[in-house]
Design an enzyme around this catalytic site. Structure first.
Site, PDB file in Angstrom:
ATOM      1  N   CYS A  32       0.837  -1.211   0.000  1.00  0.00           N
ATOM      2  CA  CYS A  32       0.000   0.000   0.000  1.00  0.00           C
ATOM      3  C   CYS A  32       0.871   1.261   0.000  1.00  0.00           C
ATOM      4  CB  CYS A  32      -0.917  -0.053   1.227  1.00  0.00           C
ATOM      5  SG  CYS A  32      -1.794   1.470   1.586  1.00  0.00           S
ATOM      6  N   CYS A  35       0.014   3.826   2.670  1.00  0.00           N
ATOM      7  CA  CYS A  35       0.445   3.327   3.991  1.00  0.00           C
ATOM      8  C   CYS A  35       1.919   3.636   4.212  1.00  0.00           C
ATOM      9  CB  CYS A  35       0.233   1.817   4.094  1.00  0.00           C
ATOM     10  SG  CYS A  35      -1.486   1.284   3.943  1.00  0.00           S
TER      11      CYS A  35
END
Length: 109
Positions: A32, A35
């Protein structure tokens, strides 16, 4: 700068729900991009407020039970727990000043 503790399906109850501290949980995954972008910001906030908030991370790919139990459908998702209860949920990556505003009530006093 302190590194956030990794929490798993096996340790979530003890490390987060049963904690007597305010815990900021970062639900994330290695693939991600947002993230990875928010991770150093979270580390900075935790380092600047060690007496107010404890940062832990839950890898959603490695911990499906916790991810499902806490209804994580989008990452990064941040949840603030106090006394075993979710007090705030923030989803998505954002600049540090915006995130600090969203977490202000947990970082003061």
């Amino acid at each position: 700068m302190p590194t956030a503790k990794d929490v798993t399906d096996a340790t979530f109850q003890t490390e987060v729900v049963s904690s007597d501290k305010t815990v900021l949980v970062d639900f994330w995954a290695g693939w991600c991009g947002p993230c990875r972008a928010i991770s150093p910001i979270l580390d900075q906030i935790a380092a600047e407020h060690p007496d107010k908030i404890t940062l832990v991370k839950v890898n959603v790919d490695d911990n499906p039970a916790t991810t499902a139990e806490h209804q994580i459908t989008s990452i990064p998702t941040l949840k603030v727990y106090q006394d075993g209860v979710v007090r705030k949920t923030v989803t998505g990556a954002m600049p540090k000043p915006v995130l600090e505003r969203k977490l202000r009530e947990f970082l003061r006093g």
